[in-house]
Write a protein that holds these residues in place. Structure first.
Motif, PDB file in Angstrom:
ATOM      1  N   GLU A   1       0.862  -1.180   0.000  1.00  0.00           N
ATOM      2  CA  GLU A   1       0.000   0.000   0.000  1.00  0.00           C
ATOM      3  C   GLU A   1       0.896   1.228   0.000  1.00  0.00           C
ATOM      4  O   GLU A   1       2.062   1.182   0.385  1.00  0.00           O
ATOM      5  CB  GLU A   1      -0.938   0.006   1.216  1.00  0.00           C
ATOM      6  CG  GLU A   1      -0.244   0.161   2.556  1.00  0.00           C
ATOM      7  CD  GLU A   1       0.043   1.612   2.924  1.00  0.00           C
ATOM      8  OE1 GLU A   1      -0.702   2.488   2.444  1.00  0.00           O
ATOM      9  OE2 GLU A   1       1.005   1.853   3.668  1.00  0.00           O
TER      10      GLU A   1
ATOM     11  N   GLN B   1      -6.374   4.273   5.134  1.00  0.00           N
ATOM     12  CA  GLN B   1      -6.262   3.812   3.749  1.00  0.00           C
ATOM     13  C   GLN B   1      -5.305   2.631   3.648  1.00  0.00           C
ATOM     14  O   GLN B   1      -5.575   1.638   2.964  1.00  0.00           O
ATOM     15  CB  GLN B   1      -5.769   4.952   2.854  1.00  0.00           C
ATOM     16  CG  GLN B   1      -6.694   6.152   2.802  1.00  0.00           C
ATOM     17  CD  GLN B   1      -6.104   7.270   1.961  1.00  0.00           C
ATOM     18  OE1 GLN B   1      -5.921   7.133   0.758  1.00  0.00           O
ATOM     19  NE2 GLN B   1      -5.790   8.392   2.588  1.00  0.00           N
TER      20      GLN B   1
ATOM     21  N   ARG C   1      -6.847  -0.574   5.060  1.00  0.00           N
ATOM     22  CA  ARG C   1      -7.806  -1.188   4.136  1.00  0.00           C
ATOM     23  C   ARG C   1      -7.078  -1.986   3.058  1.00  0.00           C
ATOM     24  O   ARG C   1      -7.471  -3.119   2.729  1.00  0.00           O
ATOM     25  CB  ARG C   1      -8.667  -0.107   3.492  1.00  0.00           C
ATOM     26  CG  ARG C   1      -9.833  -0.647   2.653  1.00  0.00           C
ATOM     27  CD  ARG C   1     -10.593   0.471   1.965  1.00  0.00           C
ATOM     28  NE  ARG C   1     -10.882   1.551   2.882  1.00  0.00           N
ATOM     29  CZ  ARG C   1     -10.432   2.802   2.726  1.00  0.00           C
ATOM     30  NH1 ARG C   1      -9.641   3.107   1.698  1.00  0.00           N
ATOM     31  NH2 ARG C   1     -10.740   3.747   3.592  1.00  0.00           N
ATOM     32  N   LYS C   2      -6.008  -1.439   2.519  1.00  0.00           N
ATOM     33  CA  LYS C   2      -5.289  -2.125   1.450  1.00  0.00           C
ATOM     34  C   LYS C   2      -4.537  -3.348   1.962  1.00  0.00           C
ATOM     35  O   LYS C   2      -4.450  -4.361   1.277  1.00  0.00           O
ATOM     36  CB  LYS C   2      -4.328  -1.145   0.778  1.00  0.00           C
ATOM     37  CG  LYS C   2      -5.054  -0.047  -0.015  1.00  0.00           C
ATOM     38  CD  LYS C   2      -4.085   0.959  -0.608  1.00  0.00           C
ATOM     39  CE  LYS C   2      -4.822   2.038  -1.381  1.00  0.00           C
ATOM     40  NZ  LYS C   2      -3.905   3.071  -1.917  1.00  0.00           N
TER      41      LYS C   2
ATOM     42  N   LYS D   1      -5.488  -5.245   4.395  1.00  0.00           N
ATOM     43  CA  LYS D   1      -6.484  -6.293   4.621  1.00  0.00           C
ATOM     44  C   LYS D   1      -6.975  -6.912   3.311  1.00  0.00           C
ATOM     45  O   LYS D   1      -7.425  -8.054   3.306  1.00  0.00           O
ATOM     46  CB  LYS D   1      -7.665  -5.743   5.423  1.00  0.00           C
ATOM     47  CG  LYS D   1      -7.362  -5.595   6.907  1.00  0.00           C
ATOM     48  CD  LYS D   1      -8.653  -5.454   7.691  1.00  0.00           C
ATOM     49  CE  LYS D   1      -8.401  -5.616   9.173  1.00  0.00           C
ATOM     50  NZ  LYS D   1      -9.655  -5.715   9.941  1.00  0.00           N
ATOM     51  N   GLU D   2      -6.900  -6.170   2.240  1.00  0.00           N
ATOM     52  CA  GLU D   2      -7.278  -6.740   0.945  1.00  0.00           C
ATOM     53  C   GLU D   2      -6.326  -7.877   0.565  1.00  0.00           C
ATOM     54  O   GLU D   2      -6.752  -8.896   0.032  1.00  0.00           O
ATOM     55  CB  GLU D   2      -7.261  -5.651  -0.131  1.00  0.00           C
ATOM     56  CG  GLU D   2      -8.413  -4.657  -0.009  1.00  0.00           C
ATOM     57  CD  GLU D   2      -8.315  -3.544  -1.031  1.00  0.00           C
ATOM     58  OE1 GLU D   2      -7.343  -3.550  -1.836  1.00  0.00           O
ATOM     59  OE2 GLU D   2      -9.179  -2.652  -1.032  1.00  0.00           O
ATOM     60  N   ASP D   3      -5.026  -7.685   0.825  1.00  0.00           N
ATOM     61  CA  ASP D   3      -4.028  -8.705   0.486  1.00  0.00           C
ATOM     62  C   ASP D   3      -3.840  -9.729   1.594  1.00  0.00           C
ATOM     63  O   ASP D   3      -3.491 -10.885   1.338  1.00  0.00           O
ATOM     64  CB  ASP D   3      -2.679  -8.044   0.188  1.00  0.00           C
ATOM     65  CG  ASP D   3      -2.648  -7.372  -1.174  1.00  0.00           C
ATOM     66  OD1 ASP D   3      -3.647  -7.481  -1.918  1.00  0.00           O
ATOM     67  OD2 ASP D   3      -1.629  -6.736  -1.503  1.00  0.00           O
ATOM     68  N   TYR D   4      -4.084  -9.304   2.841  1.00  0.00           N
ATOM     69  CA  TYR D   4      -3.888 -10.187   4.003  1.00  0.00           C
ATOM     70  C   TYR D   4      -5.132 -10.101   4.890  1.00  0.00           C
ATOM     71  O   TYR D   4      -5.128  -9.403   5.918  1.00  0.00           O
ATOM     72  CB  TYR D   4      -2.630  -9.772   4.771  1.00  0.00           C
ATOM     73  CG  TYR D   4      -1.389  -9.698   3.909  1.00  0.00           C
ATOM     74  CD1 TYR D   4      -0.604 -10.833   3.674  1.00  0.00           C
ATOM     75  CD2 TYR D   4      -0.989  -8.493   3.325  1.00  0.00           C
ATOM     76  CE1 TYR D   4       0.527 -10.773   2.883  1.00  0.00           C
ATOM     77  CE2 TYR D   4       0.147  -8.426   2.523  1.00  0.00           C
ATOM     78  CZ  TYR D   4       0.898  -9.569   2.308  1.00  0.00           C
ATOM     79  OH  TYR D   4       2.016  -9.497   1.516  1.00  0.00           O
ATOM     80  N   PRO D   5      -6.213 -10.785   4.504  1.00  0.00           N
ATOM     81  CA  PRO D   5      -7.509 -10.629   5.193  1.00  0.00           C
ATOM     82  C   PRO D   5      -7.515 -11.071   6.650  1.00  0.00           C
ATOM     83  O   PRO D   5      -8.421 -10.685   7.392  1.00  0.00           O
ATOM     84  CB  PRO D   5      -8.455 -11.488   4.344  1.00  0.00           C
ATOM     85  CG  PRO D   5      -7.573 -12.426   3.587  1.00  0.00           C
ATOM     86  CD  PRO D   5      -6.311 -11.687   3.338  1.00  0.00           C
TER      87      PRO D   5
ATOM     88  N   GLU E   1     -14.066   1.039  10.291  1.00  0.00           N
ATOM     89  CA  GLU E   1     -13.333   0.066   9.475  1.00  0.00           C
ATOM     90  C   GLU E   1     -12.323  -0.727  10.309  1.00  0.00           C
ATOM     91  O   GLU E   1     -11.752  -1.705   9.831  1.00  0.00           O
ATOM     92  CB  GLU E   1     -12.612   0.775   8.330  1.00  0.00           C
ATOM     93  CG  GLU E   1     -13.547   1.479   7.362  1.00  0.00           C
ATOM     94  CD  GLU E   1     -12.804   2.224   6.272  1.00  0.00           C
ATOM     95  OE1 GLU E   1     -11.581   1.996   6.130  1.00  0.00           O
ATOM     96  OE2 GLU E   1     -13.433   3.050   5.574  1.00  0.00           O
TER      97      GLU E   1
END
Length: 204
Positions: free
Chosen positions: A72, A105, A108-109, A111-115, A159
């Protein structure tokens, strides 16, 4: 042993993120590797390259964006900061817990790659304490910019997984350690399987 934990720590400017991270790193049982963020701003007094941040040029940072080498990144005030992908991948490959310091920000990014990552947002105890911290800080932007950034951060509180008020440092550390303990006990992080004897007993 549970899967490696990814802890995301965020918070308002002046909420004490750096102080909390330093205190955690001094805890003997806190076995987390700090993921060093890359930054294009000038190095400050008492900061160490490669420890506080990876300081680099804007040109090199933009090359890393183009090559997909950052998990990110964001423009913060007049500079760029981001997380090098190799920092996280190396830690996970070695089964090491990691902690990251990012804004909403970045959280969020990540967590997109590492949920499976979990996030904590730090707040100062009250507006007076927070204001005095902001006024007392030198740095790379004026007070109005910091206030506008804080307003944006507060709009994204929902979030985050956890909210911690940093009033007393010792209590803050105890709270974060309790969150880490709970997260490490989550079933999906612990790959338990039935043994043959257990399955036999169950079938009987």
């Amino acid at each position: 042993p549970h899967d490696p934990l990814i802890l995301i720590l965020s918070g308002l400017s002046g909420s004490g993120k750096d102080t909390v991270i330093e205190a955690l790193r001094n805890e003997s049982e806190f076995d987390f590797r700090f993921v060093v963020t890359m930054n294009t701003r000038p190095i400050r007094e008492n900061e160490v390259d490669g420890v506080d941040y990876h300081f680099t040029t804007r040109e090199h940072f933009l090359e890393m964006i183009e090559n997909g080498e950052l998990v990110e990144y964001a423009k913060v005030y007049e500079d760029y900061k981001g997380i090098p992908r190799f920092e996280i991948d190396q830690a996970l490959a070695s089964k090491t817990n990691i902690i990251l310091r990012v804004d909403h920000q970045g959280a969020r990014k990540v967590k997109e790659d590492y949920p499976d990552a979990f996030s904590i947002f730090l707040l100062p105890p009250d507006s007076e304490t927070w204001s005095s911290r902001l006024i007392g800080r030198g740095g790379d932007s004026d007070l109005q910019t910091r206030l506008e950034t804080a307003d944006d951060e507060l709009n994204h509180l929902d979030e985050f997984d956890y909210l911690v008020v940093n009033d007393d440092l010792s209590q803050t550390i105890r709270t974060i350690k309790a969150i880490i303990c709970a997260e490490s006990c989550r079933m999906h992080r612990n790959h338990l399987r039935r043994t043959p004897s257990t399955e036999k007993d169950h079938d009987a």
